[in-house]
Scaffold this active site. Structure first.
Site, mmCIF file in Angstrom:
data_model
loop_
_atom_site.group_PDB
_atom_site.id
_atom_site.type_symbol
_atom_site.label_atom_id
_atom_site.label_comp_id
_atom_site.label_asym_id
_atom_site.label_seq_id
_atom_site.Cartn_x
_atom_site.Cartn_y
_atom_site.Cartn_z
ATOM 1 N N LEU A 93 -0.159 9.692 -23.555
ATOM 2 C CA LEU A 93 0.993 8.560 -22.808
ATOM 3 C C LEU A 93 0.250 8.172 -21.523
ATOM 4 C CD1 LEU A 93 4.390 10.412 -23.077
ATOM 5 C CD2 LEU A 93 3.948 8.388 -24.193
ATOM 6 N N ASP A 94 0.547 6.900 -21.788
ATOM 7 C CA ASP A 94 0.032 6.228 -20.358
ATOM 8 C C ASP A 94 0.689 6.686 -19.359
ATOM 9 O OD1 ASP A 94 -1.669 4.301 -21.718
ATOM 10 O OD2 ASP A 94 -0.040 3.032 -22.245
ATOM 11 N N PRO A 95 0.065 6.658 -18.152
ATOM 12 C CA PRO A 95 0.599 7.231 -16.664
ATOM 13 C C PRO A 95 2.118 6.430 -16.280
ATOM 14 C CG PRO A 95 -1.776 6.710 -16.248
ATOM 15 C CD PRO A 95 -1.384 6.276 -17.640
ATOM 16 N N ARG B 226 1.357 -1.295 -25.449
ATOM 17 C CA ARG B 226 0.983 -2.278 -24.544
ATOM 18 C C ARG B 226 0.403 -3.328 -25.275
ATOM 19 N NH1 ARG B 226 -3.359 -0.477 -21.367
ATOM 20 N NH2 ARG B 226 -3.313 1.515 -22.553
#
Length: 233
Positions: free
Chosen positions: A47-49, A184
């Site tokens: 998971l992205d930050p 994204r």
């Protein structure tokens, strides 16, 4: 629980922390409880930050199940800002371009989203963990180098508009998808398809397979959760 033999732990990853950071915290707590230097631990899908939600961790021999767990269907909720882009397609970087939005209506959005459902081709973000010649793409970008990634086949089972504010040009979507889907990049492509631009302002992974966000342990609650477990080994 036997963490050396293998356990699966479902964490609700907090905002602003990397997946590895969350993994490292849980691994430290488990290792401390077992009084060992390091318990083998891995996660089933980054998971992205700036994203929150379901992060599945595997310990010990359960790490062999990571590849299979990554194949599970995932569900996300996301909010997109229309009319602008950023290099990372989210709020990690500042806006680098703006675009017109006066022509965008709810009807146009709903019609446009239909083209993203099913088997589609998607180019991953260059600010991602994809490898380029042994290096992570995001590391190359942060070092000022150009990165070109090849498009990949992905599957989006469902994408629906859940909210749209024509004054702020913020839209919210729910996405059910398969392995390898970058939300994204989906935001980037939706912006282009609308004749504008877009980037993520929020992202949450609400489900992986049968595991829902409400079933997960908050990272801050892991110490108390561990205290309640009968631990072997």
């Amino acid at each position: 629980m036997n963490f050396k033999e293998g356990e699966i732990i479902c964490i609700d990853k907090p905002y602003g922390m990397t997946s590895f950071g969350a993994l490292a915290r849980v691994r430290y707590l488990i290792s401390k409880r077992l009084r060992v230097k390091r318990v083998k631990t891995g996660h089933a899908g980054t998971l992205d930050p700036l994203a929150t939600g379901v992060l599945i961790l595997c310990t010990g021999k359960a790490t062999k199940r990571i590849e299979a767990l990554q194949l599970h269907t995932k569900e996300y909720t996301a909010t997109l800002q229309l009319g602008a882009t950023t290099p990372s397609y989210d709020m990690e970087h500042a806006v680098d371009a703006t675009f017109p939005t006066a022509h965008i209506t709810r009807q146009l959005i709903e019609e446009t989203l239909k083209q993203f459902q099913g088997d589609i081709t998607q180019k991953p973000p260059t600010y991602s963990a994809c490898k380029v010649g042994g290096d992570r793409a995001y590391a190359l970008r942060r070092a000022g180098k150009d990165v070109e990634l090849s498009p990949k086949q992905i599957r989006i089972d469902k994408i629906e508009l859940t909210d749209f504010d024509p004054d702020t040009m913020l839209l919210s979507i729910r996405v059910v998808c398969g392995k390898g889907t970058y939300i994204r990049a989906l935001a980037r492509d939706i912006g282009k398809a609308l004749g504008s631009g877009a980037y993520l302002t929020s992202l949450c992974r609400t489900r992986v397979g049968d595991v829902k966000q409400e079933d997960c342990i908050r990272l801050d609650d892991v110490p108390q959760w561990l205290d309640r477990q009968e631990v072997e080994g």
